[in-house]
Design a protein around this motif. Structure first.
Motif: not given
Length: 103
Positions: A86-89, A28-36, A57-66
């Motif tokens: 590591l990948p999520a961070l 999920i973080a990868a998808y939203f990061c790619w989108t950003a 960006c907010v959704l990527t950070i939220a998924a990584g934080g979760t």
């Protein structure tokens, strides 16, 4: 011949159970990061594109934080090595940089 302790027997199953949500959150973080990273505003007046970048960006950070919160639980830290996080961070860091630079 020695038998493994019960904690070692359950570790493989626990690793699988915890790896599924951690992998999904990373995807999920990868998808939203790619989108950003792929949203390109037409110009300084394109507020919708800038809002989309910030939201992604907010959704990527939220998924990584979760994912980080999941990994910080004692059972997850025991079953999964640190490099699972590591990948999520890394994706969260890229999204944070995109937010600051281009959002």
């Amino acid at each position: 011949m020695t038998t493994p302790s019960p904690a070692d027997d359950d570790r493989g199953c626990l690793r699988l159970v915890l790896a599924v949500p951690l992998t999904l959150l990373t995807l999920i973080a990868a998808y939203f990061c790619w989108t950003a990273l792929t949203i390109t505003p037409s110009g300084p007046w394109d507020d919708d594109a800038y809002a989309g970048i910030v939201l992604a960006c907010v959704l990527t950070i939220a998924a990584g934080g979760t994912a980080a919160a999941l990994w910080l639980s004692p059972s997850a830290r025991r079953a999964l090595p640190w490099w699972w996080l590591l990948p999520a961070l890394l994706l969260s860091t890229v999204a944070g940089a995109r937010w600051v630079v281009g959002g």
